[in-house]
Structure formats: structure tokens, C-alpha cells
Write a protein that holds these residues in place. Structure first.
Motif, PDB file in Angstrom:
ATOM      1  N   GLY A   3       0.783  -1.226   0.000  1.00 30.83           N
ATOM      2  CA  GLY A   3       0.000   0.000   0.000  1.00 30.83           C
ATOM      3  C   GLY A   3       0.815   1.276   0.000  1.00 30.83           C
ATOM      4  O   GLY A   3       0.265   2.371   0.157  1.00 30.83           O
ATOM      5  N   VAL A   4       2.121   1.187  -0.205  1.00 34.51           N
ATOM      6  CA  VAL A   4       2.965   2.388  -0.255  1.00 34.51           C
ATOM      7  C   VAL A   4       2.908   2.937  -1.678  1.00 34.51           C
ATOM      8  O   VAL A   4       3.246   2.239  -2.628  1.00 34.51           O
ATOM      9  CB  VAL A   4       4.421   2.060   0.137  1.00 34.51           C
ATOM     10  CG1 VAL A   4       5.283   3.312   0.084  1.00 34.51           C
ATOM     11  CG2 VAL A   4       4.476   1.423   1.517  1.00 34.51           C
ATOM     12  N   PRO A   5       2.483   4.182  -1.840  1.00 31.45           N
ATOM     13  CA  PRO A   5       2.294   4.743  -3.187  1.00 31.45           C
ATOM     14  C   PRO A   5       3.605   5.216  -3.819  1.00 31.45           C
ATOM     15  O   PRO A   5       3.864   6.407  -3.929  1.00 31.45           O
ATOM     16  CB  PRO A   5       1.345   5.918  -2.925  1.00 31.45           C
ATOM     17  CG  PRO A   5       1.693   6.350  -1.535  1.00 31.45           C
ATOM     18  CD  PRO A   5       2.065   5.094  -0.795  1.00 31.45           C
ATOM     19  N   VAL A   6       4.432   4.284  -4.249  1.00 33.63           N
ATOM     20  CA  VAL A   6       5.702   4.661  -4.866  1.00 33.63           C
ATOM     21  C   VAL A   6       5.563   4.689  -6.380  1.00 33.63           C
ATOM     22  O   VAL A   6       4.835   3.898  -6.961  1.00 33.63           O
ATOM     23  CB  VAL A   6       6.862   3.716  -4.460  1.00 33.63           C
ATOM     24  CG1 VAL A   6       7.149   3.811  -2.988  1.00 33.63           C
ATOM     25  CG2 VAL A   6       6.594   2.291  -4.865  1.00 33.63           C
ATOM     26  N   ALA A   7       6.264   5.616  -6.993  1.00 34.26           N
ATOM     27  CA  ALA A   7       6.304   5.710  -8.447  1.00 34.26           C
ATOM     28  C   ALA A   7       7.686   5.320  -8.965  1.00 34.26           C
ATOM     29  O   ALA A   7       7.836   4.910 -10.102  1.00 34.26           O
ATOM     30  CB  ALA A   7       5.974   7.123  -8.905  1.00 34.26           C
ATOM     31  N   ARG A   8       8.701   5.461  -8.090  1.00 31.02           N
ATOM     32  CA  ARG A   8      10.074   5.164  -8.497  1.00 31.02           C
ATOM     33  C   ARG A   8      10.869   4.751  -7.263  1.00 31.02           C
ATOM     34  O   ARG A   8      10.714   5.335  -6.197  1.00 31.02           O
ATOM     35  CB  ARG A   8      10.700   6.406  -9.120  1.00 31.02           C
ATOM     36  CG  ARG A   8      12.091   6.180  -9.630  1.00 31.02           C
ATOM     37  CD  ARG A   8      12.651   7.427 -10.243  1.00 31.02           C
ATOM     38  NE  ARG A   8      12.872   8.411  -9.192  1.00 31.02           N
ATOM     39  CZ  ARG A   8      13.056   9.702  -9.397  1.00 31.02           C
ATOM     40  NH1 ARG A   8      13.018  10.178 -10.603  1.00 31.02           N
ATOM     41  NH2 ARG A   8      13.255  10.520  -8.399  1.00 31.02           N
ATOM     42  N   VAL A   9      11.702   3.737  -7.425  1.00 26.84           N
ATOM     43  CA  VAL A   9      12.596   3.294  -6.353  1.00 26.84           C
ATOM     44  C   VAL A   9      13.995   3.219  -6.955  1.00 26.84           C
ATOM     45  O   VAL A   9      14.193   2.633  -8.015  1.00 26.84           O
ATOM     46  CB  VAL A   9      12.180   1.920  -5.782  1.00 26.84           C
ATOM     47  CG1 VAL A   9      13.206   1.415  -4.785  1.00 26.84           C
ATOM     48  CG2 VAL A   9      10.803   1.997  -5.141  1.00 26.84           C
ATOM     49  N   SER A  10      14.937   3.835  -6.272  1.00 30.03           N
ATOM     50  CA  SER A  10      16.297   3.885  -6.781  1.00 30.03           C
ATOM     51  C   SER A  10      17.261   3.396  -5.709  1.00 30.03           C
ATOM     52  O   SER A  10      17.149   3.776  -4.544  1.00 30.03           O
ATOM     53  CB  SER A  10      16.638   5.326  -7.167  1.00 30.03           C
ATOM     54  OG  SER A  10      17.962   5.410  -7.619  1.00 30.03           O
ATOM     55  N   LEU A  11      18.188   2.552  -6.122  1.00 36.13           N
ATOM     56  CA  LEU A  11      19.231   2.064  -5.223  1.00 36.13           C
ATOM     57  C   LEU A  11      20.559   2.354  -5.892  1.00 36.13           C
ATOM     58  O   LEU A  11      20.857   1.823  -6.965  1.00 36.13           O
ATOM     59  CB  LEU A  11      19.071   0.555  -4.980  1.00 36.13           C
ATOM     60  CG  LEU A  11      20.138  -0.102  -4.130  1.00 36.13           C
ATOM     61  CD1 LEU A  11      20.068   0.427  -2.697  1.00 36.13           C
ATOM     62  CD2 LEU A  11      19.962  -1.606  -4.139  1.00 36.13           C
ATOM     63  N   GLY A  12      21.322   3.242  -5.291  1.00 35.73           N
ATOM     64  CA  GLY A  12      22.598   3.634  -5.865  1.00 35.73           C
ATOM     65  C   GLY A  12      23.731   3.352  -4.899  1.00 35.73           C
ATOM     66  O   GLY A  12      23.524   3.258  -3.696  1.00 35.73           O
ATOM     67  N   ARG A  13      24.918   3.215  -5.453  1.00 36.40           N
ATOM     68  CA  ARG A  13      26.075   2.906  -4.626  1.00 36.40           C
ATOM     69  C   ARG A  13      27.331   3.464  -5.261  1.00 36.40           C
ATOM     70  O   ARG A  13      27.564   3.320  -6.459  1.00 36.40           O
ATOM     71  CB  ARG A  13      26.215   1.388  -4.493  1.00 36.40           C
ATOM     72  CG  ARG A  13      27.295   0.939  -3.594  1.00 36.40           C
ATOM     73  CD  ARG A  13      26.895   1.178  -2.164  1.00 36.40           C
ATOM     74  NE  ARG A  13      28.011   0.859  -1.300  1.00 36.40           N
ATOM     75  CZ  ARG A  13      28.202   1.399  -0.135  1.00 36.40           C
ATOM     76  NH1 ARG A  13      27.363   2.288   0.324  1.00 36.40           N
ATOM     77  NH2 ARG A  13      29.209   1.070   0.609  1.00 36.40           N
TER      78      ARG A  13
END
Length: 152
Positions: free
Chosen positions: A49-59
Motif C-alpha cells: 500500500g505504499v504509493p511509490v512511483a520510483r525506487v532507486s538504489l545507488g552505490r
């Protein structure tokens, strides 16, 4: 270091994040592809139910040529796109102009207090210190907030 930044109501169900946290901790024992992690994490957030449009994982990378690698999942394509930045592009300004830059500065200050200690003693001390890291919540409908960081 990575973090999840989400805009939601104060009374949002924390059980979703507890379940995801447990899932991520269990995954630490296995090898997997980062793209798959980002994709499955995104789906678990949406299913919760979390309204995410984009998820980014950077390193940041310890590599002579590659400076940063980022995997970004987007709801509109349901795909993970990769960005690779050369080391020459990694500047202080890059982090100063990003919302996680403030947390990076604070985490560096915290970590520097533990460099003189044995590695076995560091983890316990860092846990309580890192719990004090500020949570970054932003209202993306506020124009002044969007203007503060170009990524918004």
C-alpha cells in the motif's frame, strides 16, 4: 548506504516496513542481482500500500573508472534501468544537490568516531548512533522543496 524515503501519513501501517525489513535481512545471506532486489522491493512496497512511483538504489563504487552505479525501477515501465557514472563525474556538488547528501555528511561524522576502535566493537556502537540519523520526509507538492534538490 541506502535508505527508503517515502511520503506517507503519520499513521501509515508500520507492519509493511517491518515485513520488508525482515525480508531484506534474510536476503543478506544469499547472493542475488541488484536489479532483482530493486524490482522485488518495489513490488513489495506497492503490495503493502505504499504509493511509490520510483525506487532507486545507488552505490558509490571502489573502482578506478566507475564511480557510481544506480538501479532505478519505475512504476510506469515496471522495469529496472541502470545508470553508471564515471569516477570523474562524482563531485561534492553532486551530493550537496541531492536529498541524501545531508545524511551522508552526518553518517560520515558518526563513522569517523569509530575508526580508532576494533572492528568487532564498532557495530554495536554504530547501531545506536545510526538510529539517531534524521528521517528525511518531503512534500513533493511544495515547489520550494522540489526546487531544493534537482532529483525531485
Amino acid at each position: 548506504m541506502g535508505c527508503i524515503k517515502v511520503l506517507f501519513e503519520e499513521n501509515f501501517v508500520p507492519v509493511v516496513f517491518d515485513r520488508i525489513s525482515d525480508w531484506l535481512q534474510k536476503l543478506a545471506f544469499f547472493e542475488g542481482k541488484v536489479g532483482g532486489l530493486v524490482e522485488h522491493l518495489s513490488q513489495r512496497l506497492i503490495d503493502g500500500g505504499v504509493p511509490v512511483a520510483r525506487v532507486s538504489l545507488g552505490r558509490l563504487m571502489m573502482h578506478p573508472v566507475i564511480g557510481l552505479v544506480d538501479a532505478t525501477w519505475d512504476v510506469s515501465t515496471d522495469r529496472v534501468e541502470w545508470t553508471v557514472m564515471p569516477r570523474s563525474s562524482i563531485t561534492v556538488e553532486l551530493f550537496d544537490n541531492a536529498p541524501f547528501g545531508e545524511n551522508n555528511k552526518l553518517s560520515d561524522q558518526v563513522a569517523s568516531r569509530f575508526f580508532h576502535r576494533e572492528i568487532w566493537d564498532r557495530a554495536d556502537g554504530l547501531v545506536s548512533e545510526l538510529e539517531m540519523m534524521p528521517l528525511l520526509r518531503t512534500n513533493l507538492t511544495d515547489p520550494s522543496i522540489r526546487d531544493k534538490y534537482p532529483i525531485y
